[in-house]
Structure formats: structure tokens, C-alpha cells
Design a protein around this motif. Structure first.
Motif, PDB file in Angstrom:
ATOM      1  N   LYS A  69       0.706   5.680  -0.388  1.00 34.51           N
ATOM      2  CA  LYS A  69      -0.135   6.871  -0.347  1.00 34.51           C
ATOM      3  C   LYS A  69       0.585   7.982  -1.098  1.00 34.51           C
ATOM      4  O   LYS A  69       1.741   8.290  -0.795  1.00 34.51           O
ATOM      5  CB  LYS A  69      -0.408   7.304   1.091  1.00 34.51           C
ATOM      6  CG  LYS A  69      -1.366   8.470   1.195  1.00 34.51           C
ATOM      7  CD  LYS A  69      -1.682   8.805   2.648  1.00 34.51           C
ATOM      8  CE  LYS A  69      -2.714   9.904   2.738  1.00 34.51           C
ATOM      9  NZ  LYS A  69      -3.004  10.246   4.154  1.00 34.51           N
ATOM     10  N   ARG A  91      -3.092   0.352  -3.965  1.00 36.48           N
ATOM     11  CA  ARG A  91      -2.894  -0.987  -3.404  1.00 36.48           C
ATOM     12  C   ARG A  91      -2.544  -1.932  -4.547  1.00 36.48           C
ATOM     13  O   ARG A  91      -3.258  -1.982  -5.553  1.00 36.48           O
ATOM     14  CB  ARG A  91      -4.146  -1.447  -2.681  1.00 36.48           C
ATOM     15  CG  ARG A  91      -4.369  -0.701  -1.395  1.00 36.48           C
ATOM     16  CD  ARG A  91      -5.651  -1.139  -0.687  1.00 36.48           C
ATOM     17  NE  ARG A  91      -5.732  -0.550   0.625  1.00 36.48           N
ATOM     18  CZ  ARG A  91      -6.094   0.704   0.866  1.00 36.48           C
ATOM     19  NH1 ARG A  91      -6.394   1.495  -0.135  1.00 36.48           N
ATOM     20  NH2 ARG A  91      -6.150   1.180   2.106  1.00 36.48           N
ATOM     21  N   THR A 137       0.844  -1.193   0.000  1.00 37.86           N
ATOM     22  CA  THR A 137       0.000   0.000   0.000  1.00 37.86           C
ATOM     23  C   THR A 137       0.881   1.247   0.000  1.00 37.86           C
ATOM     24  O   THR A 137       1.820   1.343   0.799  1.00 37.86           O
ATOM     25  CB  THR A 137      -0.934   0.019   1.228  1.00 37.86           C
ATOM     26  OG1 THR A 137      -1.722  -1.167   1.232  1.00 37.86           O
ATOM     27  CG2 THR A 137      -1.853   1.223   1.205  1.00 37.86           C
ATOM     28  N   VAL A 187      -4.141   9.863  -2.815  1.00 39.64           N
ATOM     29  CA  VAL A 187      -4.599   8.643  -3.482  1.00 39.64           C
ATOM     30  C   VAL A 187      -3.837   7.467  -2.887  1.00 39.64           C
ATOM     31  O   VAL A 187      -2.608   7.483  -2.810  1.00 39.64           O
ATOM     32  CB  VAL A 187      -4.350   8.698  -5.010  1.00 39.64           C
ATOM     33  CG1 VAL A 187      -4.785   7.392  -5.666  1.00 39.64           C
ATOM     34  CG2 VAL A 187      -5.052   9.875  -5.640  1.00 39.64           C
ATOM     35  N   TYR A 188      -4.586   6.475  -2.446  1.00 40.17           N
ATOM     36  CA  TYR A 188      -3.976   5.222  -2.003  1.00 40.17           C
ATOM     37  C   TYR A 188      -3.871   4.294  -3.206  1.00 40.17           C
ATOM     38  O   TYR A 188      -4.816   4.172  -3.987  1.00 40.17           O
ATOM     39  CB  TYR A 188      -4.824   4.535  -0.929  1.00 40.17           C
ATOM     40  CG  TYR A 188      -4.696   5.162   0.428  1.00 40.17           C
ATOM     41  CD1 TYR A 188      -3.623   4.833   1.258  1.00 40.17           C
ATOM     42  CD2 TYR A 188      -5.632   6.085   0.893  1.00 40.17           C
ATOM     43  CE1 TYR A 188      -3.496   5.404   2.514  1.00 40.17           C
ATOM     44  CE2 TYR A 188      -5.514   6.659   2.143  1.00 40.17           C
ATOM     45  CZ  TYR A 188      -4.442   6.318   2.947  1.00 40.17           C
ATOM     46  OH  TYR A 188      -4.311   6.880   4.190  1.00 40.17           O
ATOM     47  N   LYS A 221      -5.420  -1.207  -7.266  1.00 44.02           N
ATOM     48  CA  LYS A 221      -6.599  -0.416  -6.921  1.00 44.02           C
ATOM     49  C   LYS A 221      -6.168   0.968  -6.451  1.00 44.02           C
ATOM     50  O   LYS A 221      -5.296   1.098  -5.583  1.00 44.02           O
ATOM     51  CB  LYS A 221      -7.399  -1.108  -5.822  1.00 44.02           C
ATOM     52  CG  LYS A 221      -8.674  -0.426  -5.461  1.00 44.02           C
ATOM     53  CD  LYS A 221      -9.458  -1.223  -4.439  1.00 44.02           C
ATOM     54  CE  LYS A 221     -10.763  -0.501  -4.119  1.00 44.02           C
ATOM     55  NZ  LYS A 221     -11.512  -1.219  -3.086  1.00 44.02           N
ATOM     56  N   LEU A 222      -6.762   2.017  -7.044  1.00 42.61           N
ATOM     57  CA  LEU A 222      -6.500   3.395  -6.651  1.00 42.61           C
ATOM     58  C   LEU A 222      -7.749   3.953  -5.975  1.00 42.61           C
ATOM     59  O   LEU A 222      -8.845   3.805  -6.495  1.00 42.61           O
ATOM     60  CB  LEU A 222      -6.158   4.252  -7.873  1.00 42.61           C
ATOM     61  CG  LEU A 222      -4.745   4.090  -8.437  1.00 42.61           C
ATOM     62  CD1 LEU A 222      -4.551   2.793  -9.152  1.00 42.61           C
ATOM     63  CD2 LEU A 222      -4.418   5.264  -9.321  1.00 42.61           C
ATOM     64  N   THR A 223      -7.545   4.585  -4.806  1.00 47.45           N
ATOM     65  CA  THR A 223      -8.660   5.150  -4.053  1.00 47.45           C
ATOM     66  C   THR A 223      -8.310   6.570  -3.632  1.00 47.45           C
ATOM     67  O   THR A 223      -7.323   6.777  -2.918  1.00 47.45           O
ATOM     68  CB  THR A 223      -8.937   4.306  -2.778  1.00 47.45           C
ATOM     69  OG1 THR A 223      -9.070   2.939  -3.151  1.00 47.45           O
ATOM     70  CG2 THR A 223     -10.182   4.786  -2.073  1.00 47.45           C
ATOM     71  N   GLU A 224      -9.126   7.530  -4.080  1.00 51.76           N
ATOM     72  CA  GLU A 224      -8.912   8.940  -3.693  1.00 51.76           C
ATOM     73  C   GLU A 224      -9.413   9.188  -2.282  1.00 51.76           C
ATOM     74  O   GLU A 224     -10.404   8.594  -1.854  1.00 51.76           O
ATOM     75  CB  GLU A 224      -9.671   9.873  -4.643  1.00 51.76           C
ATOM     76  CG  GLU A 224      -8.956  10.141  -5.916  1.00 51.76           C
ATOM     77  CD  GLU A 224      -9.654  11.206  -6.750  1.00 51.76           C
ATOM     78  OE1 GLU A 224     -10.130  12.223  -6.195  1.00 51.76           O
ATOM     79  OE2 GLU A 224      -9.716  11.019  -7.975  1.00 51.76           O
ATOM     80  N   THR A 225      -8.734  10.094  -1.582  1.00 48.88           N
ATOM     81  CA  THR A 225      -9.158  10.518  -0.257  1.00 48.88           C
ATOM     82  C   THR A 225      -8.742  11.972  -0.062  1.00 48.88           C
ATOM     83  O   THR A 225      -7.849  12.445  -0.749  1.00 48.88           O
ATOM     84  CB  THR A 225      -8.563   9.616   0.848  1.00 48.88           C
ATOM     85  OG1 THR A 225      -9.017  10.062   2.122  1.00 48.88           O
ATOM     86  CG2 THR A 225      -7.053   9.616   0.818  1.00 48.88           C
TER      87      THR A 225
END
Length: 117
Positions: free
Chosen positions: A82, A97, A80, A94-95, A111-115
Motif C-alpha cells: 500500500k 498487487r 500486496t 494505491v494498492y 495490478k494497481l488499485t486507487e483508494t
């Protein structure tokens, strides 16, 4: 013909000792090998650039390496990362994984996840 005097030998011995002492005091990071996650951070960077081509990377962090519990893939690992990005004056995180098989390096999932944090 140059004479070797006792004072010349003392100076040379002192200089050699000084050089050896300084070399042992150098940080071990100068000689450190690349971290195990380096290959995966390069892949994460390329995925970030694909999804956010106009964004600039402000900073990034390797968050963790996690061994996954899986009956179908016993050797599954997840890295993971960041990333802190700036795109058109907007800053966000953006993370990324990346799951892969440790023995073969076969990528199973990205997998990309915005935060906002």
C-alpha cells in the motif's frame, strides 16, 4: 621499556569486557538480512512511478504475502503493498498487487488499485 602493571591489565580487561557487552546489546536489526519482499517492493515502487510520475510517495507498507490456491500454477504467490501518494496537493492510496511464481520469480500479474483510504 613500559611496565605492565596489575592496574593496567585490569583497565584493559574492563575495556574489552565493556566493548563485548556493548556489541551484544546492539539491535539485531543492524545485522538483519533484507526481507524477502524487498525485491517486490522495488518493483512496486517502479510501477507507482510509471503510473504516477508527478506524485511523491509519502509512505508505503508491505501489507501481506499470500499463497494463492491455483491448480495451474501450484507455486503462485501474491505480494500486496500500500502506497500513500501526494499528487498536486491531493493525497490518496494505491494498492499494488504482484503475483509471481515463487520458484522462478516469474511475474504473472501487476495490478494497481486507487483508494481513498
Amino acid at each position: 621499556m613500559k611496565l605492565i602493571t596489575r592496574s593496567n591489565c585490569t583497565i584493559q580487561l574492563f575495556l574489552v569486557s565493556l566493548i563485548v557487552a556493548l556489541m551484544t546489546m546492539l539491535p539485531s536489526t543492524l545485522f538483519a538480512k533484507e526481507p524477502e519482499y524487498a525485491k517486490w517492493s522495488r518493483l512496486a515502487f517502479s510501477e507507482i512511478k510509471k503510473k504516477y510520475p508527478n506524485a511523491s510517495v509519502i509512505d508505503y507498507l508491505h501489507v501481506e504475502r499470500k499463497k494463492m490456491i491455483s491448480e495451474t500454477v501450484p507455486d503462485e504467490v501474491e505480494e500486496t503493498f500500500k502506497f500513500w501518494l501526494n499528487e498536486n496537493g491531493k493525497q490518496f492510496a494505491v494498492y499494488v498487487r504482484i503475483r509471481y511464481v515463487l520458484a522462478t520469480d516469474k511475474v504473472l500479474l501487476i495490478k494497481l488499485t486507487e483508494t481513498t483510504r
